[in-house]
Structures are given as structure tokens and as C-alpha cells.
Design a protein around this motif. Sequence first.
Motif, short mmCIF file in Angstrom:
data_model
loop_
_atom_site.label_atom_id
_atom_site.label_comp_id
_atom_site.label_asym_id
_atom_site.label_seq_id
_atom_site.Cartn_x
_atom_site.Cartn_y
_atom_site.Cartn_z
N LYS A 1 0.89 -1.17 -0.03
CA LYS A 1 0.06 -0.03 0.11
C LYS A 1 0.84 1.22 -0.01
CE LYS A 1 -4.08 -1.90 2.42
NZ LYS A 1 -3.67 -3.20 2.58
N VAL B 1 0.81 5.70 -0.39
CA VAL B 1 0.23 6.83 -0.58
C VAL B 1 1.27 8.05 -1.05
CG1 VAL B 1 -1.83 6.72 0.48
CG2 VAL B 1 -0.05 7.47 1.77
N LYS C 1 -2.27 1.71 -4.60
CA LYS C 1 -1.54 3.11 -4.91
C LYS C 1 -2.39 4.31 -4.95
CE LYS C 1 1.24 1.94 -8.08
NZ LYS C 1 2.21 2.30 -9.29
N HIS C 2 -2.42 5.21 -4.08
CA HIS C 2 -3.43 6.56 -4.09
C HIS C 2 -2.37 7.51 -4.05
CE1 HIS C 2 -7.35 4.60 -2.91
NE2 HIS C 2 -6.98 3.85 -3.95
N GLU D 1 -4.68 -1.81 -7.86
CA GLU D 1 -5.20 -0.68 -7.87
C GLU D 1 -4.50 0.54 -7.72
OE1 GLU D 1 -8.35 1.89 -5.38
OE2 GLU D 1 -8.65 -0.37 -4.99
N SER D 2 -4.60 1.34 -8.96
CA SER D 2 -3.86 2.65 -8.92
C SER D 2 -4.65 3.87 -9.09
CB SER D 2 -2.72 2.67 -9.95
OG SER D 2 -1.85 1.77 -9.50
N ARG D 3 -4.82 4.78 -8.45
CA ARG D 3 -5.75 6.03 -8.56
C ARG D 3 -5.12 7.19 -8.20
NH1 ARG D 3 -10.32 3.50 -9.55
NH2 ARG D 3 -10.84 1.55 -8.81
N PHE E 1 -9.51 9.36 0.77
CA PHE E 1 -8.70 8.76 -0.40
C PHE E 1 -7.44 8.09 0.11
CE2 PHE E 1 -6.01 9.51 -4.04
CZ PHE E 1 -6.53 8.58 -5.13
N LEU E 2 -6.72 8.85 1.01
CA LEU E 2 -5.40 8.52 1.34
C LEU E 2 -5.73 7.46 2.75
CD1 LEU E 2 -3.60 11.60 0.92
CD2 LEU E 2 -3.74 10.03 -0.60
#
Length: 436
Positions: free
Chosen positions: A285, A287, A315-316, A345-347, A407-408
Motif C-alpha cells: 500500500k 500513498v 496506490k493512491h 489498484e492505482s488511482r 482517499f489516502l
Amino acid sequence: MSQTFDVNPGIIQEFSQSKNEPSWMTAVREDAFNRLNTIEMPKPDKTKLDKWNFHSVKHTVIDSDTYASVEALPASVKQVLDIESIDNLYVQHNNTPALLKVSPELEAQGVIIKDIHTAMAEHSELVQQYFMTEAVKVDEHRLTALHAALMNGGLFIYVPKNVVIESPIQMVTLHDNADVNLFNHVLIVADESSEVTYVENYISTIAEAKAQLNLISEVIASNNAKITYGTVDFLCKGLTGHVIRRGVAAQDAVIDWALGLMNDGDTINDNTTYLMGDNSSSDLKIVVVGRGEQKLNFTTQIIQYGKNSQGHILKHGVMKDAASSIFNGIGYIKHGATKADAQQESRVLMLSEKSRGDANPILLIDEDDVTAGHAASAGRVDPLQLFYLMSRGISKQEAERLVIHGFLAPVVNVLPIEAVKRQLTEVIEQKVMGNI
């Protein structure tokens, strides 16, 4: 007091000897330095390094403060510690080992926690076995060779077979000299059926520097071992960075990562985990927050060799001002890794017209009987979320604040030390919320 020298073989040999390093490490340094001009620079995707400050390197010797106790530490360090419960702590002040606290119980069990130079001097064969032999190789590219030649700080942790460490081991690097290059090397080895949680903090107390950041962490988990690795990086603008954090997991081993990457300098990040053994797993994970005119490049990958291995990437990122980022997420299932599972997941949220975020999910699959999936997005804050919050009397700025925190949150919430969670939350406030 500080002195700066042009780097040459004599300086490298003198520095190695001053740290009482074994002859094999001196040889590694000299060989790496002599090969610099024959090894190419790394080639991160869509990022040209021609104008990045990786080419002018000085060797700076700093006499930084040391501290007699936890109570004597500066406030900037204390704020990331759970003072009442901290049992195992290493503080590095610029490049100087400044404080080491290890519980007697761990020492009695054979656990080794020492600065990297002392570990090389006192546990030479053990360090040599793992130092840039499995996770990272000296000659991968010019920046790994440069790291081997100029490594000037870091930590070594060894956890013997069947030892489970209940309390986290924490390392804090305090950076307050604009001329200091940070070439830290962290090496963590967990022997069979052992367990350890490690958390590191990189903190600048100056606004800007003109130096290099070249960090390598190698994380080795033997059969049935578990390593949890957390970090909050918050170093100042002007530290041009190349950061590698890599893991190697054997059979039934687990390597989990929770990384808050908040540096203000241009940075290349490579986080890779090799799932070599059957039933091994890694949960990664990350951020990221970028601001100003930062250029950020992140390659995160889990490479799966083991049957029934599991690799999950989340990844955010938040980009504001004119910051730009590239998120490459790679799930690679090798031939023979039957029943493997690769998910990612990448955003990216962009908070201004000039900011940019590219999220690129990549699945490479060389085996049939597997499970794999990915998701990616890059865009603005969801107006429906803002509308919902504002319809309940919340201001637009506060609504944006709540959305970004949510989000984070997936990384903030899994950091294992409460003081580090608070630090990351405060850094997010400072970098994003104060001036959306």
C-alpha cells in the motif's frame, strides 16, 4: 562542522577504513566506483533523467549531534515516537549514528539491531551474505553502483529463527544540513518462522537542499517469516531522489508494505517484491502527495514465482500545483506459479489544472491457472461526493479535505505506530489541505 571533497578512490577507501568496514566492503565500494562510467543510468518510464541532479556528487563529512537518551532528542524526532512505549529505536542525524536503543530481551534472543557500519564490522559474514546479493545488485545501473560506492548510513536488522518481535523497530533519519547526501542502506533479514515490524521516518527540518537522496532497502523473509515495513518520507525540496525498496519472500513468507511517500524533491521510486516461495504473499500500500513542480515516478511491482502466491498492490496519489506523477503498477506471474493471485489498484487525484497523474496498470502472466485483475483512474475530486457533503452544511474546502483524507486513509490506517500515523496525517494536511 562539515567538509566536502571530490569523490575519488582514495576518499572512498579512507571513508571505508574510518568506519572499520571489513575488506570485502571496501572492495565492493572501489569496484562499484571504478565501474560507474561503464554502467548505464536507469531508464524509468516516460522520465528523462538528463537534467536531474544525479551527476555531480561530492563526499561530505558531517559531525552531527548525538543524543544520550530518548528524552534528549529534538522535538522534530520526538513527534514521530510513541515515547512511553518505544523499546527499539535507531536515530541517525544526517549521516551520524545518533542514538540506539535496543531492549535487553531482544539482545538475549540473538536479535541484531545496529547501524550498518557497525554491523559490517561486528557481523561481517552475516551482512556480506545479504548485502546487495539478492534483492538489489550493485551493477543494475549507475545509481545502484553509486550507492554501493558512497553508502554512508543506514541500519541492519537480523531476527533469528522462531523469534517474534512484538514491538516495532523504528528508525528516524533527521536531515538538517543542506549539503548532506543521504545514501542510506537498510538491510532486514528475518530467519525462518520469525516476525518483525519495522517503521522508518525521514524528516527534513530545512526548507531546501542541493544534494542527492539515494536510498536502498533490502528485505529478506525466510520460510514462514513475516516482515511488515512502514515508512513516512518527508524530506525537503532539492534532494533529488532515487529510492529502492525491495523484498524477497521464501516459502510461506509474508512481506507487507505501508509507504507514505511525501518527499518534496524530484524522486524516482522502485518498490519490488519477489514472491519466490510457494504460498508467499505481499500486500503493498502506497500513498503519495506531490506539489509545486515536482516530478515523480513510481514503479511498483510484485513478481510471483511461487505456487499459490498472492500479490496485491494499492496506490493512491494526490497531485496539486504543477506536480506530475507516473504510477506504473506491475503484477507479473511467472511460468510455474499456478494458483497465483495478482491484484492491483492505482488511482490519482489531481487538484489543479496544471497537475498531472498517469496511472498505468500492467499485468504480465506466463501461467494459465491464475487469478489477476486491475483497476486504475486519474481525475478530479468527485463532484457528487462534494455535493453530498456540502448539502449537509460542510464548506467546499472542508468537503475536499474529508474526501482527500478518505482517499489516502487505506495507508494511513495500517501504519503500526500511532505517532507515525499522526505524522502522516499532519504531513497530508500541510502538503494538501492548507492550500487546496
